[in-house]
Motif scaffolding. Structure first.
Motif, short mmCIF file in Angstrom:
data_model
loop_
_atom_site.label_atom_id
_atom_site.label_comp_id
_atom_site.label_asym_id
_atom_site.label_seq_id
_atom_site.Cartn_x
_atom_site.Cartn_y
_atom_site.Cartn_z
N LEU A 175 -24.04 9.96 45.08
CA LEU A 175 -24.07 11.45 44.67
C LEU A 175 -25.07 12.75 45.13
O LEU A 175 -24.72 13.01 45.43
CB LEU A 175 -23.72 11.45 43.07
CG LEU A 175 -23.27 13.34 41.91
CD1 LEU A 175 -22.04 13.37 42.63
CD2 LEU A 175 -23.80 12.72 41.19
N SER A 179 -24.61 15.35 47.90
CA SER A 179 -24.21 16.48 46.98
C SER A 179 -25.32 17.94 48.24
O SER A 179 -25.28 18.68 48.11
CB SER A 179 -25.11 16.75 45.78
OG SER A 179 -24.55 16.42 45.17
N ASN A 182 -22.91 18.99 51.07
CA ASN A 182 -21.52 19.04 50.92
C ASN A 182 -21.49 20.54 51.95
O ASN A 182 -20.21 20.70 50.96
CB ASN A 182 -21.48 18.58 49.87
CG ASN A 182 -22.47 19.81 48.77
OD1 ASN A 182 -23.02 20.72 49.28
ND2 ASN A 182 -21.71 19.24 47.63
N ALA A 205 -18.63 8.68 43.73
CA ALA A 205 -20.23 9.10 43.29
C ALA A 205 -19.66 10.36 44.83
O ALA A 205 -19.88 11.40 44.37
CB ALA A 205 -21.06 8.37 43.72
N LYS A 208 -17.30 13.08 44.36
CA LYS A 208 -18.12 14.12 43.46
C LYS A 208 -19.35 14.46 43.67
O LYS A 208 -19.79 15.92 43.17
CB LYS A 208 -18.42 13.12 42.00
CG LYS A 208 -17.45 12.65 40.96
CD LYS A 208 -18.36 11.52 40.18
CE LYS A 208 -17.23 11.20 38.53
NZ LYS A 208 -17.47 10.89 37.65
N GLY A 209 -19.66 14.21 44.74
CA GLY A 209 -21.14 14.66 45.78
C GLY A 209 -20.12 16.40 46.33
O GLY A 209 -20.67 17.20 47.10
N LEU A 241 -9.84 9.83 38.23
CA LEU A 241 -10.35 11.30 38.34
C LEU A 241 -9.40 12.30 38.56
O LEU A 241 -8.90 12.12 39.88
CB LEU A 241 -11.07 10.73 39.96
CG LEU A 241 -12.67 9.96 39.95
CD1 LEU A 241 -12.82 9.53 41.08
CD2 LEU A 241 -13.05 10.27 38.81
N GLN A 243 -9.34 15.22 38.82
CA GLN A 243 -9.94 16.09 39.53
C GLN A 243 -9.21 15.92 41.47
O GLN A 243 -9.17 16.58 41.86
CB GLN A 243 -11.40 17.32 39.76
CG GLN A 243 -11.71 16.14 40.02
CD GLN A 243 -12.72 14.84 39.39
OE1 GLN A 243 -11.72 14.13 38.26
NE2 GLN A 243 -13.96 14.73 39.12
#
Length: 489
Positions: A175, A179, A182, A205, A208-209, A241, A243
């Motif tokens: 993650l 992050s 990205n 993960a 999500k990152g 997930l 999203q």
């Protein structure tokens, strides 16, 4: 957010020790990948061999909706072979850790960037889509990694990928890494290995990152401990997930899992998530009772979602609800007293360490219900001739519906010959032997042999067992018992 899938079963998956796919097998897998909605298929590594290139060309000639890629090093010779195969793009793999740059390539970081940029330029000049994959990115300096990516994008790279080449990420570090990466103008992908059993968790993960593409292999096959499991990752995205989403038709996941297992010979562990044979199997009485009342009590997803069916396993941990459900599936209706007696008899058998098959259940139920079946087929005589320079030959004398039949067959071994001698008899036709398992019950050369088989006729599957000191007799008896069961049903 819609997540794209690049499946590398045909490249990274084929690098599983002992796996080598034929061109036809690769085409079948690629066809299924395209059918179920995978956006990118890495069809192989064109530099590998002439046969590999022929396989890739066969796939690129099909006109699939998926983008077809080849693995390539940042070398002109590799890219030229990719062009010869008419691929849509390349997975251009560029090492970015100091370990790989200095110890493996023996070049400087600046030389690595020049090598990468030149390769991207050459690819784009020849009309190829470029996904630049940073090898060993998880052990690379992040600032240098960003520099490699920025240069590649400036030279026309269409996508970038972070490769956890030796599987050292954790969900937290995955993650954190994504992050920090990205904010580029092109999509970023995640390619994980499973050395610590974290490939799927690390991939989720990464999403999500900020990752928008995942690299997977069917059944998680690949070098060492394998890659991110396609089925586990896709279904997790679908159910856990909200999203994120994919375009994969998840009700066909089990089909492609079995196809890859058959083609590669890398069979699936029974307790593997989603596609393992026990993934939707219930033996515990508490679990079976709950699932019968409401499947959500002990199933996070329904088996039908991924093309599976639920199974209730007969064994000592089962309860009467699951047993009654299985008996009804076999066409047997029992009262409460009979059900308890059948349950007790099964547990007594299981306590002795014996696997309880449907055949055992049928026999126990018949005894309790005082049902006696008259077998249509009976074995009268079995003779085997086998030796060092003699083709194994079997002759059998059987009685089918009171008609005596004498037949013979040959095979690779005495068991194969005996089964072949039976197969040509009309009563045995259209019945497939789909599973054959042998166990030694006792020790020594005079050990009793337990043969368990599964037979299929149309959509009906039955188990049968034969126990003898002689493996050939045990196999034949199990086979005849199973056929009798199919004919009776």
């Amino acid at each position: 957010m819609n997540i794209k899938v690049l499946d590398t079963t045909l490249r990274d998956g084929e690098q599983t020790p002992g796996v080598s796919l034929t061109s036809l097998e690769k085409l079948r897998i690629a066809t299924k990948l395209d059918e179920i909605g995978v956006e990118y298929i890495e069809a192989g590594s064109a530099i590998t061999s002439e046969g590999e290139r022929a396989s890739i060309k066969e796939i690129t000639s099909q006109g699939f909706g998926a983008e077809i890629l080849s693995f390539s090093r940042p070398l002109t010779v590799d890219i030229d072979y990719c062009l010869d195969c008419d691929v849509d793009g390349v997975n251009l793999v560029v090492p970015t850790s100091e370990l790989h740059i200095h110890d493996k390539l023996n070049i400087s970081c600046d030389e690595l960037i020049d090598l990468s940029n030149d390769a991207v330029d050459y690819c784009k000049d020849h009309g190829l889509v470029v996904e630049l994959s940073a090898e060993d990115a998880s052990r690379s300096n992040v600032d240098f990694l960003r520099k490699v990516y920025s240069n590649a994008i400036d030279h026309g790279a269409d996508r970038i990928c972070v490769c956890d080449t030796v599987g050292i990420l954790t969900p937290d570090s995955s993650l954190d890494l994504f992050s920090k990466l990205n904010d580029f103008s092109v999509p970023i992908a995640c390619h994980c290995h499973n050395d610590f059993g974290l490939a799927v968790a690390n991939t989720l993960a990464a999403l999500k990152g900020g990752a928008s593409e995942i690299h997977t292999t069917i059944n998680g096959i690949g070098e060492r401990a394998g890659n991110t499991s396609f089925e586990e990752c896709v279904v997790s995205i679908n159910r856990l997930l909200p999203q994120f989403s994919t375009n994969v038709k998840i009700d066909q996941i089990y089909d492609i899992s079995k196809l890859v297992a058959r083609s590669t010979g890398v069979y699936i562990q029974p307790n593997k998530a989603i596609v393992g044979e026990n993934a939707f199997a219930h033996e515990s009485g508490i679990h079976s009772d709950g699932v019968i009342k409401n499947s959500a009590t002990y199933e996070a997803i329904t088996p039908e979602l991924v093309g599976r069916k639920r199974k209730f396993i007969i064994g000592k941990h089962m309860g009467t609800h699951g047993l009654d459900n299985r008996l009804k599936e076999l066409g047997l209706n029992v009262d409460d007293i009979q059900l308890k007696q059948i349950c007790d008899d099964i547990k007594e058998l299981a306590d002795k360490g014996k696997t309880v098959t449907d055949v055992d259940l049928q026999v126990i139920a018949d005894n309790v219900l005082q049902i006696n079946h008259e077998d249509r087929i009976k074995l009268d005589e079995l003779t085997i001739v086998s030796g060092n320079k003699v083709m194994p030959t079997a002759s059998v004398k059987i009685t089918v519906d009171d008609v005596e039949i004498l037949n013979a067959g040959v095979g690779l071994g005495p068991v194969d010959a005996a089964i072949n001698a039976l197969k040509s008899v009309d009563a045995f036709k259209d019945i497939d032997l789909i599973e054959y398992h042998v166990d030694s019950i006792t020790g020594g050369t005079d050990a009793f042999i337990d043969v368990i088989i599964k037979l299929q006729k149309e959509d009906k599957v039955v188990s049968a067992r034969g126990t003898e000191a002689d493996i050939i007799n045990a196999s034949v008896k199990a086979y005849i018992a199973g056929v009798n069961r199919l004919l009776r049903d």
